[in-house]
Scaffold this active site. Structure first.
Site, PDB file in Angstrom:
ATOM      1  N   ALA A  91       0.862  -1.179   0.000  1.00  0.00           N
ATOM      2  CA  ALA A  91       0.000   0.000   0.000  1.00  0.00           C
ATOM      3  C   ALA A  91       0.902   1.233   0.000  1.00  0.00           C
ATOM      4  CB  ALA A  91      -0.888  -0.020   1.241  1.00  0.00           C
ATOM      5  N   GLY A 134       0.836  -4.978   0.970  1.00  0.00           N
ATOM      6  CA  GLY A 134      -0.344  -5.077   0.120  1.00  0.00           C
ATOM      7  C   GLY A 134      -0.044  -5.657  -1.250  1.00  0.00           C
ATOM      8  N   GLU A 137      -0.172  -9.312  -0.746  1.00  0.00           N
ATOM      9  CA  GLU A 137      -1.582  -9.604  -0.453  1.00  0.00           C
ATOM     10  C   GLU A 137      -2.407  -9.618  -1.751  1.00  0.00           C
ATOM     11  OE1 GLU A 137      -1.563  -6.524   2.615  1.00  0.00           O
ATOM     12  OE2 GLU A 137      -2.439  -7.974   3.979  1.00  0.00           O
ATOM     13  N   GLU A 157       4.727  -4.993   7.330  1.00  0.00           N
ATOM     14  CA  GLU A 157       3.888  -4.013   8.030  1.00  0.00           C
ATOM     15  C   GLU A 157       4.294  -3.805   9.486  1.00  0.00           C
ATOM     16  OE1 GLU A 157       2.802  -6.424   6.033  1.00  0.00           O
ATOM     17  OE2 GLU A 157       1.197  -5.680   4.722  1.00  0.00           O
TER      18      GLU A 157
HETATM   19  N1  CAA Z   1       4.479   3.330  -0.662  1.00  0.00           N
HETATM   20  C1  CAA Z   1       4.841   4.499  -1.234  1.00  0.00           C
HETATM   21  N2  CAA Z   1       5.970   4.684  -1.934  1.00  0.00           N
HETATM   22  C2  CAA Z   1       6.806   3.640  -2.047  1.00  0.00           C
HETATM   23  C3  CAA Z   1       6.506   2.395  -1.461  1.00  0.00           C
HETATM   24  C4  CAA Z   1       5.283   2.244  -0.760  1.00  0.00           C
HETATM   25  N3  CAA Z   1       4.887   1.074  -0.212  1.00  0.00           N
HETATM   26  N4  CAA Z   1       7.528   1.543  -1.718  1.00  0.00           N
HETATM   27  C5  CAA Z   1       8.435   2.244  -2.452  1.00  0.00           C
HETATM   28  N5  CAA Z   1       7.987   3.508  -2.648  1.00  0.00           N
HETATM   29  C6  CAA Z   1       8.661   4.583  -3.376  1.00  0.00           C
HETATM   30  C7  CAA Z   1       9.776   5.213  -2.550  1.00  0.00           C
HETATM   31  O1  CAA Z   1       9.244   6.181  -1.674  1.00  0.00           O
HETATM   32  C8  CAA Z   1      10.640   5.790  -3.640  1.00  0.00           C
HETATM   33  O2  CAA Z   1      10.046   6.970  -4.091  1.00  0.00           O
HETATM   34  P1  CAA Z   1      10.971   8.297  -4.364  1.00  0.00           P
HETATM   35  O3  CAA Z   1      11.910   7.868  -5.464  1.00  0.00           O
HETATM   36  O4  CAA Z   1       9.962   9.320  -4.794  1.00  0.00           O
HETATM   37  O5  CAA Z   1      11.660   8.586  -3.081  1.00  0.00           O
HETATM   38  C9  CAA Z   1      10.537   4.778  -4.760  1.00  0.00           C
HETATM   39  O6  CAA Z   1       9.344   4.039  -4.504  1.00  0.00           O
HETATM   40  C10 CAA Z   1      11.672   3.777  -4.785  1.00  0.00           C
HETATM   41  O7  CAA Z   1      11.765   3.178  -3.510  1.00  0.00           O
HETATM   42  P2  CAA Z   1      13.133   3.147  -2.654  1.00  0.00           P
HETATM   43  O8  CAA Z   1      13.976   4.340  -2.956  1.00  0.00           O
HETATM   44  O9  CAA Z   1      12.768   2.921  -1.229  1.00  0.00           O
HETATM   45  O10 CAA Z   1      13.834   1.871  -3.292  1.00  0.00           O
HETATM   46  P3  CAA Z   1      14.825   0.870  -2.557  1.00  0.00           P
HETATM   47  O11 CAA Z   1      15.343  -0.018  -3.636  1.00  0.00           O
HETATM   48  O12 CAA Z   1      15.802   1.591  -1.718  1.00  0.00           O
HETATM   49  O13 CAA Z   1      13.889   0.000  -1.570  1.00  0.00           O
HETATM   50  C11 CAA Z   1      11.929  -1.283  -0.949  1.00  0.00           C
HETATM   51  C12 CAA Z   1      12.851  -0.807  -2.096  1.00  0.00           C
HETATM   52  C13 CAA Z   1      12.690  -2.219  -0.034  1.00  0.00           C
HETATM   53  C14 CAA Z   1      10.766  -2.012  -1.579  1.00  0.00           C
HETATM   54  C15 CAA Z   1      11.445  -0.045  -0.162  1.00  0.00           C
HETATM   55  O14 CAA Z   1      10.931   0.899  -1.066  1.00  0.00           O
HETATM   56  C16 CAA Z   1      10.372  -0.335   0.859  1.00  0.00           C
HETATM   57  O15 CAA Z   1      10.664  -0.862   1.914  1.00  0.00           O
HETATM   58  N6  CAA Z   1       9.086   0.020   0.538  1.00  0.00           N
HETATM   59  C17 CAA Z   1       8.004  -0.084   1.480  1.00  0.00           C
HETATM   60  C18 CAA Z   1       7.562  -1.527   1.660  1.00  0.00           C
HETATM   61  C19 CAA Z   1       6.449  -1.611   2.682  1.00  0.00           C
HETATM   62  O16 CAA Z   1       6.622  -1.278   3.825  1.00  0.00           O
HETATM   63  N7  CAA Z   1       5.270  -2.110   2.250  1.00  0.00           N
HETATM   64  C20 CAA Z   1       4.135  -2.287   3.122  1.00  0.00           C
HETATM   65  C21 CAA Z   1       3.221  -1.108   3.017  1.00  0.00           C
HETATM   66  S1  CAA Z   1       1.893  -1.171   4.202  1.00  0.00           S
HETATM   67  C22 CAA Z   1       0.745  -2.210   3.558  1.00  0.00           C
HETATM   68  O17 CAA Z   1       0.893  -2.719   2.470  1.00  0.00           O
HETATM   69  C23 CAA Z   1      -0.478  -2.417   4.428  1.00  0.00           C
HETATM   70  C24 CAA Z   1      -1.418  -3.455   3.918  1.00  0.00           C
HETATM   71  O18 CAA Z   1      -1.379  -4.580   4.384  1.00  0.00           O
HETATM   72  C25 CAA Z   1      -2.455  -3.112   3.006  1.00  0.00           C
END
Ligand code: CAA
Length: 294
Positions: A91, A134, A137, A157
Site C-alpha cells: 500500500a 499489500g 496480499e 507491516e
Molecule cells: N508506498 C509508497 N511509496 C513507495 C513504497 C510504498 N509502499 N515503496 C516504495 N515507494 C517509493 C519510494 O518512496 C521511492 O520513491 P521516491 O523515489 O519518490 O523517493 C521509490 O518508490 C523507490 O523506492 P526506494 O527508494 O525505497 O527503493 P529501494 O530499492 O531503496 O527499496 C523497498 C525498495 C525495499 C521495496 C522499499 O521501497 C520499501 O521498503 N518500501 C516499502 C515496503 C512496505 O513497507 N510495504 C508495506 C506497506 S503497508 C501495507 O501494504 C499495508 C497493507 O497490508 C495493506
C-alpha cells in the site's frame, strides 16, 4: 480525504490489454503480434513508486478487473507490475500515513483487494521483484502466482507499527501454516522466490525475463478450457480455501452436478467417446451460479 486523486490523477494507473499479446522468452511481446484469445493483461502502472498501491490505483484496478469479469470474451486475467523492480511494494505508505481508523473504514479504495479476489474469472499474478505488504496480499488474492527467480516476498507491516490489512495474515496462514506465517508477519522477514516455492505459495518460479510470458501462456491454457467448467473449478477450489471441509465438499458436489446438462459437458464426453478433440463453446453464457446452488 481518503481516496482523493493526487499527482497520480493524470497517469494511467492501471493499463489493460485485452486480448493480451503473447510474449517471447526475452520478455517482450512477439513481433508481429500474436493475440492470446480470452486473455487479459492488467498492469499496475506506478513503476517509479514501485507500483505502490494508492487508493486511486486500487479503485481503478478493481474497476478494470470487474469490467473484464463481466466480459464473456475474457477467460483469464493476468495482473502484473510495470517495470522490472516490483510487482507492488505494498500500500502507498505516504497515503496510509495520513489515514485514521474511520477514513480506512470508509475508503472504497481499501476494498480493492477484496474486489479483485471476488471476480469469478481466474486470475494469475505475474511477480517480478518486490511483492511486499499489500503487494503480496494482492498476489495472494489471485488464483495463481507465477514468480520470477528475482521475486522477493514479505509482509513488512510490523516495521511500520501495523499489521497486514488486506488478507495477509489470513491467506498466508492458510497456505503456509500458522507457525511460518506468524514468523513472517511478526518479523517482516523477506523471502526469496526459491523459499516461496518451498513454502508452497507460488504456482511456479521462472527465469525473470520469462515471467510475464509464462503467466500469459498459463492464462491462455486456462482460457482455452470450457468456460463454465473453468468458473466452476475456480469457485470449488476457492471454497477449499475459504470454508470448512464439509461446506467445501457440498459446494464442489453442487457445482459438479450443475455442469451436467451443459453443452460443454455433453461435448467433452462425446468427444472422448468418439476419440476426437472437443470443440468447446465460445466463452460466455455462464448458467451456473457462483456458489453452485442449484
Ligand atoms: N508506498 C509508497 N511509496 C513507495 C513504497 C510504498 N509502499 N515503496 C516504495 N515507494 C517509493 C519510494 O518512496 C521511492 O520513491 P521516491 O523515489 O519518490 O523517493 C521509490 O518508490 C523507490 O523506492 P526506494 O527508494 O525505497 O527503493 P529501494 O530499492 O531503496 O527499496 C523497498 C525498495 C525495499 C521495496 C522499499 O521501497 C520499501 O521498503 N518500501 C516499502 C515496503 C512496505 O513497507 N510495504 C508495506 C506497506 S503497508 C501495507 O501494504 C499495508 C497493507 O497490508 C495493506
Amino acid at each position: 480525504m481518503a481516496d482523493q486523486l493526487t499527482r497520480d490523477e493524470a497517469q494511467d494507473l492501471v493499463l489493460v490489454e485485452h486480448p493480451a499479446r503473447r510474449h517471447g522468452p526475452d520478455g517482450a511481446p512477439l513481433e508481429p503480434p500474436e493475440w492470446l484469445a480470452g486473455v487479459a493483461l492488467v498492469t499496475l502502472n506506478r513503476p517509479r513508486a514501485l507500483n505502490a498501491l494508492s487508493f486511486a490505483l486500487l479503485l481503478r484496478l478493481a474497476e478494470a478487473v470487474e469490467a473484464l469479469d463481466a466480459d464473456p470474451s475474457c477467460g483469464a486475467i493476468v495482473i502484473t507490475g510495470a517495470g522490472t523492480r516490483a510487482f507492488a511494494a505494498g500500500a502507498d505508505v505516504a497515503e496510509l500515513a495520513t489515514q485514521t481508523a474511520e477514513s480506512l473504514a470508509a475508503s472504497p479504495g481499501f476494498r480493492g483487494w477484496d474486489r479483485v479476489a471476488a471476480v469469478a474469472t481466474p486470475t494469475i499474478a505475474a511477480v517480478r521483484g518486490y511483492a511486499l505488504g499489500g503487494g503480496v496480499e494482492l498476489a495472494l488474492a489471485c488464483d495463481m502466482l507465477v514468480a520470477a527467480d528475482d521475486a522477493t516476498f514479505g509482509q513488512p507491516e510490523i516495521n511500520l507499527g501495523i499489521i497486514p490489512g488486506a488478507g495477509g495474515t489470513q491467506r498466508l496462514a492458510r497456505v503456509i501454516g500458522k507457525a511460518r506465517a506468524m514468523e513472517l508477519v511478526l518479523t517482516g522477514r523477506r523471502v526469496s522466490a526459491a523459499e516461496a516455492d518451498r513454502l508452497g505459495f507460488v504456482t511456479r518460479v521462472v527465469p525473470a525475463r520469462e515471467t510475464l510470458g509464462a503467466a500469459l501462456d498459463l492464462a491462455a491454457a486456462v482460457a482455452a478450457q470450457p468456460a463454465e467448467a473453468v468458473r466452476a473449478a475456480v469457485a470449488a477450489v476457492r471454497a477449499a480455501f475459504e470454508s470448512p471441509l464439509a461446506d467445501g465438499i457440498r459446494v464442489e458436489r453442487d457445482l459438479f452436478r450443475a455442469l451436467f446438462g451443459t453443452p460443454d459437458q455433453a461435448e467433452g464426453m462425446r468427444a472422448f467417446v468418439e476419440r476426437r478433440e472437443p470443440r468447446w463453446r465460445a466463452p460466455g453464457a455462464i448458467a451456473i451460479p457462483p456458489d453452485g446452488a442449484s
